[in-house]
Structures are given as C-alpha cells and as structure tokens.
Design a protein around this motif. Structure first.
Motif, PDB file in Angstrom:
ATOM      1  N   ARG A 218       8.582  32.068  62.604  1.00 32.51           N
ATOM      2  CA  ARG A 218       8.674  31.913  61.155  1.00 32.51           C
ATOM      3  C   ARG A 218       7.274  31.858  60.544  1.00 32.51           C
TER       4      ARG A 218
ATOM      5  N   THR B 248      22.182  39.881  49.181  1.00 31.00           N
ATOM      6  CA  THR B 248      22.028  38.650  48.401  1.00 31.00           C
ATOM      7  C   THR B 248      21.320  38.927  47.066  1.00 31.00           C
TER       8      THR B 248
ATOM      9  N   VAL C 220      25.144  32.441  47.907  1.00 30.63           N
ATOM     10  CA  VAL C 220      25.535  32.015  49.261  1.00 30.63           C
ATOM     11  C   VAL C 220      26.288  30.698  49.123  1.00 30.63           C
TER      12      VAL C 220
ATOM     13  N   PRO D 240      19.900  27.201  46.085  1.00 28.08           N
ATOM     14  CA  PRO D 240      20.457  28.533  46.376  1.00 28.08           C
ATOM     15  C   PRO D 240      19.865  29.136  47.642  1.00 28.08           C
TER      16      PRO D 240
ATOM     17  N   GLY E 197      18.993  27.282  50.417  1.00 24.17           N
ATOM     18  CA  GLY E 197      19.059  26.310  51.514  1.00 24.17           C
ATOM     19  C   GLY E 197      17.851  25.388  51.460  1.00 24.17           C
TER      20      GLY E 197
HETATM   21  C1  HEM Z   1      18.906  35.921  45.832  1.00 28.00           C
HETATM   22  C2  HEM Z   1      18.577  36.302  47.036  1.00 28.00           C
HETATM   23  C3  HEM Z   1      18.698  35.444  48.262  1.00 28.00           C
HETATM   24  C4  HEM Z   1      19.438  34.319  48.480  1.00 28.00           C
HETATM   25  C5  HEM Z   1      20.388  33.623  47.522  1.00 28.00           C
HETATM   26  C6  HEM Z   1      19.153  33.881  49.839  1.00 28.00           C
HETATM   27  C7  HEM Z   1      19.720  32.762  50.431  1.00 28.00           C
HETATM   28  C8  HEM Z   1      19.440  32.349  51.726  1.00 28.00           C
HETATM   29  C9  HEM Z   1      20.034  31.188  52.340  1.00 28.00           C
HETATM   30  C10 HEM Z   1      21.043  30.245  51.687  1.00 28.00           C
HETATM   31  C11 HEM Z   1      19.538  31.090  53.595  1.00 28.00           C
HETATM   32  C12 HEM Z   1      19.867  30.009  54.642  1.00 28.00           C
HETATM   33  C13 HEM Z   1      18.930  28.838  54.416  1.00 28.00           C
HETATM   34  C14 HEM Z   1      19.240  27.618  55.244  1.00 28.00           C
HETATM   35  O1  HEM Z   1      19.949  27.726  56.279  1.00 28.00           O
HETATM   36  O2  HEM Z   1      18.775  26.529  54.844  1.00 28.00           O
HETATM   37  C15 HEM Z   1      18.600  32.187  53.785  1.00 28.00           C
HETATM   38  C16 HEM Z   1      17.882  32.408  54.932  1.00 28.00           C
HETATM   39  C17 HEM Z   1      17.002  33.459  55.097  1.00 28.00           C
HETATM   40  N1  HEM Z   1      16.691  34.435  54.156  1.00 28.00           N
HETATM   41 FE1  HEM Z   1      17.389  34.542  52.271  1.00 28.00          FE
HETATM   42  N2  HEM Z   1      18.254  34.742  50.401  1.00 28.00           N
HETATM   43  C18 HEM Z   1      17.938  35.706  49.481  1.00 28.00           C
HETATM   44  C19 HEM Z   1      17.041  36.748  49.645  1.00 28.00           C
HETATM   45  C20 HEM Z   1      16.277  36.965  50.768  1.00 28.00           C
HETATM   46  C21 HEM Z   1      15.288  38.009  50.897  1.00 28.00           C
HETATM   47  C22 HEM Z   1      14.913  38.999  49.796  1.00 28.00           C
HETATM   48  C23 HEM Z   1      14.787  37.927  52.175  1.00 28.00           C
HETATM   49  C24 HEM Z   1      13.723  38.758  52.836  1.00 28.00           C
HETATM   50  C25 HEM Z   1      13.271  39.898  52.417  1.00 28.00           C
HETATM   51  C26 HEM Z   1      15.454  36.807  52.837  1.00 28.00           C
HETATM   52  C27 HEM Z   1      15.200  36.388  54.127  1.00 28.00           C
HETATM   53  C28 HEM Z   1      15.779  35.286  54.728  1.00 28.00           C
HETATM   54  C29 HEM Z   1      15.498  34.871  56.104  1.00 28.00           C
HETATM   55  C30 HEM Z   1      14.559  35.557  57.090  1.00 28.00           C
HETATM   56  C31 HEM Z   1      16.256  33.705  56.338  1.00 28.00           C
HETATM   57  C32 HEM Z   1      16.321  32.896  57.632  1.00 28.00           C
HETATM   58  C33 HEM Z   1      15.304  31.747  57.592  1.00 28.00           C
HETATM   59  C34 HEM Z   1      15.309  30.896  58.853  1.00 28.00           C
HETATM   60  O3  HEM Z   1      16.361  30.714  59.466  1.00 28.00           O
HETATM   61  O4  HEM Z   1      14.227  30.373  59.195  1.00 28.00           O
HETATM   62  N3  HEM Z   1      16.357  36.260  51.944  1.00 28.00           N
HETATM   63  N4  HEM Z   1      18.571  32.946  52.614  1.00 28.00           N
END
Ligand code: HEM
Length: 437
Positions: free
Chosen positions: A102, A267, A313, A374, A376
């Motif tokens: 990360r 998302t 989400v 939103p 996490g």
């Molecule tokens: C409105 C857009 C988005 C929403 C609402 C969203 C929401 C989330 C949520 C709820 C999680 C889980 C967090 C947790 O378990 O605490 C997450 C994880 C993640 N998101 Fe997003 N996301 C969005 C856009 C993006 C974008 C644009 C990217 C990358 C280009 C991205 C990459 C990731 C990654 C890599 C994780 C995993 C993080 C980890 O486990 O360390 N997300 N996202």
C-alpha cells in the motif's frame, strides 16, 4: 458490578428474509432496522458465514477502523482473488505485506500527484460530450462508465496511443461486463457473502487472459524505457522501490493495476451519475456551479455532499479476531463488523436535515473522518479517494460548463442495488442542449 457492554441486538427476521430484503430494498431494510434496534445491530444474511454488526456511530466506527491488524471480511477476498491476483492491495490480508504494498502505491494517489489525472479527466470529458446529441436524450450512467474507464486506461494504465487505448478499453469493458453478469446471478449473489474462493467461468477467464497479455506487454515496455519520465500510475509502480531497494514483479504490478481498475471505475461512474442527478434538480446549486466566478471550494463541497447523501458502497467491514468493545456494545469475536455509510450519513445529530442536499454544510468544515465514510477507513481506506474526488470534480465541472443538461424524468432516481454498490435505477436520463452564452 460493571461488566462489558452487551452485544448489539440481532435482527429478528430469518436470514433468508433478511437477505431478500437487503437485495431488493437495502435502504428500506436499513431504515427498518435502525427504527427497531437503534444505531447498532447484527444482521444475518443467508449464505454468509458470520453475522455482521452494522455500525453507524462514529466512535464505534473509529474503534473498528483504527485497528490496523483487523482483517477484511473474507468474502472480499473470495470474490476477487482470482481476478486481482493474491498480491493485490485490495485483497491481501491486513498486516506488514499489505502495508508494504500500500505504501508503495500510495504516492501515486497523493493530492499533489493528481495534476496529471485531472488533466486526463478533463480531456476525456471534453471529447465525450462532443458526441452527445444536442436536443436529444441520453442516459448519463453508461456515459460516465465510459469516461471513468477511459480515465483509468490513460491516467492509471498510461495507454494513450489511440489504437491500443481503444483495444484495451474494449477488453476491459468486456471484463467488467462479464464480472457484472456473474455477480448478477442470484446464486452467486448469495455466495458472495461466503468465503470460499469461486472458480472463474470460462468466458471470464478468456477475457482476463487477453487483458493480462496486453498489460504484461505494456509493463515490459515501461521496464525497457525510463518509467520515471512518465506520469501514469503504471510507470510509477514499475519505478517504485520497497525500503530494501527491490521493486514489484511484473505480476505484482499487474495485480495492483487490476485492483485499481475494479475498485476505481464503476464506483466513480456511479458516484458521478448520482451527483448529476442531484445537482440538475437543484437550480440554485447548478447556478452556483456554472457561475463563471465559481469557486473550487463549492465544487469540492458538492462532491462531498453527493458522496454523503448517495454513498455508492454499502459497507466496508472487518472480521473480528477477538471481542471488540465499540461504542455501547461488545462486538463478538468471529463476527464481522462494518461501518454503514448510509446509516451514518443520515444521522440528524451529525447532519441536520440529513436528507437535504446542502453542499454548504461542507463549506466551513471538511467532512469528519469517522462521520463521513464513503471510502471506508483506517489502514484499508480507499487508496484512490483523492483520485476519485478529483475525477468527479473535474468531470462535473467540465460537462456543466460545456452543455446544458436537464433531467428527463421529473422524479429523482430511485436506487438500485448492483452487487456492493447502489446506483440510479434508470441510469440518470437527461435532455442535452447547448449552453447559452
Ligand atoms: C467514488 C469512488 C469510490 C468509492 C466510493 C470507493 C470506495 C471504496 C471503499 C468503501 C473501499 C473499502 C475501504 C475499507 O475497507 O475501509 C475502497 C477500497 C479501495 N479503493 Fe476505492 N472507491 C472509489 C474510487 C476508487 C478509485 C478511483 C481507486 C483507484 C484508482 C480506488 C482504489 C481502491 C483500492 C486500491 C482499495 C483497497 C484499499 C486497501 O484495501 O488497502 N477506489 N474504495
């Protein structure tokens, strides 16, 4: 004697009934449970191996998210491990290996690195709206899917050469469609709460193999050149080094890219569709956003408010390795616990008139870390949050200044649950016109 607080109340309906309700009308289900049980309750969904404590109190959510050792709900890995690969940040167990990977990827998503992604988002949105039928109608949601996919292909994968870009987009959109089809099957929706890793259907395996071939060729090209000269995320991942001086393997880079695609395209597209749906129905908000003297602070606040009122989400959860005292309850070992944005964001004690769309609430103060979730939280908080916010701001701003849009349906969009997201049921249909100057 003062003992430990009691576990939260358990929703009384049968697990089959709870699952059906959750799938069909998730918001009604959540509101019913909140009315009946208060701000914390245990849900049992048919097929899930453990009950899930749904939390909406920021103190309880904080307690859950700040523990960096708490692992993901196993279902997250089960659903995606075959597609993302075992080393992707999205599915790796919490702990040192996850943190290491990360940390390697995080610099690509810092606010100050967003300049390039903003530029890409603006260009992609500008090109997209040239095709829109002036005087006709159009569903925004699929157009937002096309935009966010292209932004990922260019800003994250760094594929800008037009023919290759088109080829890769075609494959990725096929991959995302196949995945959505797989998830839509009822049996699989039920099993999606279980932790057994699913074998992939043949069609999906075939698309994935084609995508992998293209990505690995791109990675090899970056290694042959000087990746530090390029601004896309793939180049940064190829150039990045762990503390011991080693870097990611080709497969390691591919796994992270796949995680960014899957986590980041749908998302953001859903969130954009919701933002348009809410903004276009509020002339005063629209006027302020399109004011030539308009300010970035208001644009930012609109996006925060949209993510508050329509979090895409449904929940971000953790498996509890031991009992956890969170807020007024003890959450039992072996169960899952999750912050539920819809519940948290609609608490009147946190947000007066919670169902009103009022960007002004974020003009004087930024969203609070555990009252606005939103993305996490904690060590697993969305890695792409800054990227997503920047993308939504730029696409919204670009489109609203170039075309005039009016909702085609008088009623705001109802919600539709699609796997773990809730999106506008009818795709946010609008009438397109020229901007009056
Ligand atoms: C409105 C857009 C988005 C929403 C609402 C969203 C929401 C989330 C949520 C709820 C999680 C889980 C967090 C947790 O378990 O605490 C997450 C994880 C993640 N998101 Fe997003 N996301 C969005 C856009 C993006 C974008 C644009 C990217 C990358 C280009 C991205 C990459 C990731 C990654 C890599 C994780 C995993 C993080 C980890 O486990 O360390 N997300 N996202």
């Amino acid at each position: 004697m003062t003992g430990r607080p009691a576990p939260p109340p358990t929703v009384s309906e049968s697990p089959a009934r709870q699952l059906a309700w959750w799938l069909e009308r998730p918001i009604q289900f959540l509101e019913h449970c909140r009315r009946r049980y208060g701000d914390t309750f245990m849900v049992r969904l048919f097929g899930a191996e453990a009950p899930i404590a749904f939390l909406s109190d920021p103190d309880a959510i904080r307690t859950l998210y700040i523990d960096p050792e708490l692992n993901l709900m196993p279902a997250r890995r089960a659903r995606l491990a075959h597609i993302l690969g075992p080393d992707s940040v999205f599915v790796l167990d919490s702990g040192p290996e996850h943190m290491k990977r990360r940390k390697l990827a995080a610099p690509s998503f810092h606010g100050d690195r967003m300049r390039y992604s903003r530029e890409v988002a603006r260009e992609v949105a500008e090109r997209e709206i040239r095709e829109w039928p002036r005087g006709g109608t159009l569903a925004l949601y699929p157009r937002m899917q096309a935009i966010t996919l292209e932004v990922i292909v260019r800003a994250v994968f760094g594929v800008t050469e037009p023919a290759r870009n088109r080829e890769l987009r075609g494959m990725l959109s096929e991959l995302l469609t196949e995945l959505a089809r797989k998830r839509a099957q009822v049996g699989l929706v039920i099993r999606s709460f279980a932790s057994g890793v699913e074998p992939l259907p043949r069609r999906l395996r075939r698309v994935l193999a084609r995508v992998d071939r293209v990505l690995l060729a791109e990675i090899a090209e970056r290694r042959a050149g000087d990746p530090t000269e390029r601004e896309d995320v793939m180049s940064q991942l190829v150039a990045a080094r762990f503390e011991d001086g080693s870097g990611l393997s080709d497969r390691g880079v591919r796994d992270q890219l796949m995680a960014l695609l899957l986590a980041g395209s749908e998302t953001s597209a859903v969130s954009l569709a919701w933002t348009f749906d809410m903004v276009l129905r509020r002339p005063e908000v629209l006027a302020r956003l399109t004011d030539p003297e308009g300010d970035d602070a208001y644009l930012r606040a609109v996006v925060w408010e949209s993510l508050r009122l329509r979090p895409v989400v449904m929940f971000a959860g953790r498996r509890l390795a031991s009992d956890l005292v969170a807020g007024e309850h003890t959450l039992p070992m072996g169960s899952d616990a999750a912050g539920v944005p819809w519940l948290t964001h609609s608490r009147p004690d946190l947000y007066p008139e919670p169902h009103a769309f009022r960007p002004e609430r974020f003009l004087d103060r930024k969203p609070q870390t555990y009252a606005w979730i939103p993305f996490g939280g904690g060590a697993r908080r969305c890695l792409g949050a800054a990227f997503a916010e920047a993308e939504i701001q730029v696409v919204l701003d670009t489109i609203l200044h170039r075309v005039s849009l009016e909702p085609a349906n008088p009623q705001p969009e109802p919600l539709k649950r699609r796997n773990m997201t809730v999106s506008p049921r009818n795709g946010t249909v609008v009438r397109v016109g020229e901007v009056e100057r």
